[in-house]
Design an enzyme around this catalytic site. Structure first.
Site, PDB file in Angstrom:
ATOM      1  N   THR A 112       0.837  -1.205   0.000  1.00 32.15           N
ATOM      2  CA  THR A 112       0.000   0.000   0.000  1.00 32.15           C
ATOM      3  C   THR A 112       0.870   1.253   0.000  1.00 32.15           C
ATOM      4  O   THR A 112       0.583   2.233  -0.697  1.00 32.15           O
ATOM      5  CB  THR A 112      -0.899   0.004   1.261  1.00 32.15           C
ATOM      6  OG1 THR A 112      -1.645  -1.199   1.272  1.00 32.15           O
ATOM      7  CG2 THR A 112      -1.813   1.212   1.302  1.00 32.15           C
ATOM      8  N   ILE A 133      -0.213  -6.709  10.820  1.00 35.21           N
ATOM      9  CA  ILE A 133       0.153  -7.584  11.935  1.00 35.21           C
ATOM     10  C   ILE A 133       1.632  -7.957  11.861  1.00 35.21           C
ATOM     11  O   ILE A 133       2.194  -8.454  12.814  1.00 35.21           O
ATOM     12  CB  ILE A 133      -0.714  -8.870  11.981  1.00 35.21           C
ATOM     13  CG1 ILE A 133      -0.467  -9.760  10.754  1.00 35.21           C
ATOM     14  CG2 ILE A 133      -2.184  -8.548  12.138  1.00 35.21           C
ATOM     15  CD1 ILE A 133      -0.974 -11.190  10.930  1.00 35.21           C
ATOM     16  N   ASP A 134       2.263  -7.716  10.704  1.00 39.62           N
ATOM     17  CA  ASP A 134       3.663  -8.142  10.518  1.00 39.62           C
ATOM     18  C   ASP A 134       4.664  -7.171  11.159  1.00 39.62           C
ATOM     19  O   ASP A 134       5.824  -7.545  11.363  1.00 39.62           O
ATOM     20  CB  ASP A 134       3.989  -8.275   9.025  1.00 39.62           C
ATOM     21  CG  ASP A 134       3.048  -9.218   8.300  1.00 39.62           C
ATOM     22  OD1 ASP A 134       2.408 -10.040   8.974  1.00 39.62           O
ATOM     23  OD2 ASP A 134       2.960  -9.125   7.061  1.00 39.62           O
ATOM     24  N   ARG A 169       4.646 -33.958  24.221  1.00 37.67           N
ATOM     25  CA  ARG A 169       4.835 -33.784  22.776  1.00 37.67           C
ATOM     26  C   ARG A 169       5.624 -32.519  22.474  1.00 37.67           C
ATOM     27  O   ARG A 169       5.689 -31.600  23.295  1.00 37.67           O
ATOM     28  CB  ARG A 169       3.468 -33.622  22.089  1.00 37.67           C
ATOM     29  CG  ARG A 169       2.736 -34.901  21.899  1.00 37.67           C
ATOM     30  CD  ARG A 169       1.347 -34.615  21.349  1.00 37.67           C
ATOM     31  NE  ARG A 169       0.656 -35.856  21.038  1.00 37.67           N
ATOM     32  CZ  ARG A 169      -0.655 -35.962  20.942  1.00 37.67           C
ATOM     33  NH1 ARG A 169      -1.432 -34.926  21.154  1.00 37.67           N
ATOM     34  NH2 ARG A 169      -1.200 -37.131  20.634  1.00 37.67           N
ATOM     35  N   ARG A 282      -5.484 -12.311  12.383  1.00 34.61           N
ATOM     36  CA  ARG A 282      -5.867 -11.000  11.831  1.00 34.61           C
ATOM     37  C   ARG A 282      -7.300 -10.625  12.180  1.00 34.61           C
ATOM     38  O   ARG A 282      -7.770  -9.556  11.776  1.00 34.61           O
ATOM     39  CB  ARG A 282      -5.726 -11.024  10.303  1.00 34.61           C
ATOM     40  CG  ARG A 282      -4.340 -11.133   9.808  1.00 34.61           C
ATOM     41  CD  ARG A 282      -4.096 -10.370   8.516  1.00 34.61           C
ATOM     42  NE  ARG A 282      -5.104 -10.465   7.516  1.00 34.61           N
ATOM     43  CZ  ARG A 282      -4.924 -11.003   6.293  1.00 34.61           C
ATOM     44  NH1 ARG A 282      -3.762 -11.507   5.960  1.00 34.61           N
ATOM     45  NH2 ARG A 282      -5.885 -10.977   5.409  1.00 34.61           N
TER      46      ARG A 282
HETATM   47  O1  F6P Z   1       0.579  -9.156   5.781  1.00 29.64           O
HETATM   48  C1  F6P Z   1      -0.306  -9.781   6.642  1.00 29.64           C
HETATM   49  C2  F6P Z   1      -0.378 -11.250   6.377  1.00 29.64           C
HETATM   50  O2  F6P Z   1      -1.301 -11.826   7.269  1.00 29.64           O
HETATM   51  C3  F6P Z   1       0.956 -11.990   6.453  1.00 29.64           C
HETATM   52  O3  F6P Z   1       1.372 -12.227   7.770  1.00 29.64           O
HETATM   53  C4  F6P Z   1       0.640 -13.218   5.645  1.00 29.64           C
HETATM   54  O4  F6P Z   1       1.814 -13.758   5.078  1.00 29.64           O
HETATM   55  C5  F6P Z   1      -0.277 -12.704   4.584  1.00 29.64           C
HETATM   56  O5  F6P Z   1      -0.834 -11.509   5.068  1.00 29.64           O
HETATM   57  C6  F6P Z   1      -1.399 -13.635   4.219  1.00 29.64           C
HETATM   58  O6  F6P Z   1      -2.070 -13.090   3.125  1.00 29.64           O
HETATM   59  P1  F6P Z   1      -3.510 -13.492   2.647  1.00 29.64           P
HETATM   60  O7  F6P Z   1      -4.508 -12.908   3.593  1.00 29.64           O
HETATM   61  O8  F6P Z   1      -3.628 -12.863   1.292  1.00 29.64           O
HETATM   62  O9  F6P Z   1      -3.575 -14.984   2.640  1.00 29.64           O
END
Ligand code: F6P
Length: 355
Positions: A112, A133-134, A169, A282
């Site tokens: 973005t 979230i990253d 485990r 998310r």
């Molecule tokens: O960028 C956020 C994220 O959740 C990453 O952590 C993950 O790799 C990606 O998006 C997953 O993308 P999508 O929602 O397109 O599967």
């Protein structure tokens, strides 16, 4: 003052809180009309938008997702004319004009921000708001959405802990974060993981296996491994990206967690299981920290609009909400520094990074 707002890329908790922050501050401090653009840059390309009413920003502080909808419109294709024959950059500029916007606020992650920078270069008044979230946006200590995801991933690890201990485990929990290890590092530390595997610190599977064996010698028959979805072995790290992808397609399990669990079962006597919380990380309501950060970011965006300061994105630097030039941050990675204080602290309490 006509302000366009869009949310682009993967959603995260706190987007609505940030939208609300922009809107409330803009209504209060500017004679603002807000135009909500649907589904990210897709809506700007297609001219899909609506004039928002004040009440639409009420009751959304705690709401997950985004009231505007989102989409992934990859930056690498922005200047590519695809089958639909649409010149996307031209279309966005034309729709910005057609909406009679004075500025555009784009809430999103790395992709973005690259497109926001492109539009700014094309002469549009753009302000970015860093969500993901990253936590991998350069120039800001934290992005909003990150802390909520840390809480969710930590809760997963907490719940896994008890069942891992009961069954003796090894549990391998795969955590999101794309190419960055922030989310895994924070959740792994908060959840008391024994091993944390990050893209920034390539692992040696023999060393990870040794952790399981060493723990067994101490009478601890379970192990918690937090692995980032982008983690890679030392052999993989030495490969070129294409070569690495090809090698992953060849092996029994493509997913890093399943691959690691299968390898550990061969190298040790410990039964292994995997957990992939995926998009749960998310979803849902933002945590208190993210509600406050998103609100502060949104208010700061309105402040920047009032000042006529465009071509920037909002950022957190220490305790201060500030801004960076889009040109300085777009496309710049923000990996975890393997030599950082937090990594050293983790090593000091015997967390293994598998290296
Ligand atoms: O960028 C956020 C994220 O959740 C990453 O952590 C993950 O790799 C990606 O998006 C997953 O993308 P999508 O929602 O397109 O599967």
């Amino acid at each position: 003052m006509r302000i366009g707002i869009l949310t682009s890329g993967g959603d995260c908790p706190g987007l609505n809180a940030a939208i609300r922050g922009v809107a409330r501050a803009a209504y209060q401090t500017l004679d603002a009309e807000i135009i909500g653009i649907r589904a990210g840059y897709r809506g700007l390309i297609d001219g899909d938008y609506q004039i928002m009413e004040r009440h639409q920003f009420s009751g959304i502080l705690t709401l997950g997702g985004t009231i505007l909808g989102t989409s992934r419109t990859p930056f690498r294709n922005m200047r590519v004319v695809e089958e639909d024959n649409v010149d996307k950059v031209y279309a966005m500029k034309m729709n910005y004009k057609a909406m009679r916007l004075d500025c555009l606020v784009a809430l999103g992650g790395n992709g973005t921000h690259k497109t926001a920078n492109l539009l700014s270069d094309e002469g549009l008044n753009v302000i970015g708001l860093p969500k993901t979230i990253d936590n991998d946006i350069f120039g800001t200590d934290f992005t909003f959405g990150f802390h909520t995801a840390v809480d969710i991933a930590t809760d997963v690890i907490d719940r896994i802990h008890t069942t891992a201990a009961s069954h003796s485990r090894c549990m391998v929990i795969e955590i999101m974060g794309n190419k960055a290890g922030w989310l895994t590092l924070y959740a792994g530390m908060a959840g008391g993981a024994d091993v944390i595997l990050l893209p920034e610190i390539p692992y040696d599977i023999e060393r990870v296996a040794k952790v399981l064996d060493d723990r067994a010698k101490l009478g601890k028959f379970f192990t918690i491994i937090a692995v980032a979805e982008g983690a890679m072995s030392q052999e993989e790290a030495a490969m070129k990206k294409k070569e690495r992808e090809a090698a992953r397609m060849e092996r029994e399990f493509y997913n890093v967690s399943q691959h690691i669990a299968a390898q550990l079962e061969k190298l040790t006597n410990v039964e292994c299981r995997t957990v992939i919380p995926g998009h749960m990380q998310r979803g849902g309501s933002p945590c208190a920290y993210d509600r406050v950060l998103s609100t502060q970011f949104g208010v700061h965006a309105a402040h920047l609009i009032k000042q006529g300061q465009f071509g920037v994105t909002v950022a957190l630097a220490g305790q201060q909400i500030t801004q960076n030039r889009l040109a300085d941050i777009a496309g710049v990675p923000k990996p975890v520094d393997p030599e950082s204080q937090i990594i050293r602290a983790a090593r000091n309490i015997n967390i293994s990074f598998g290296d």
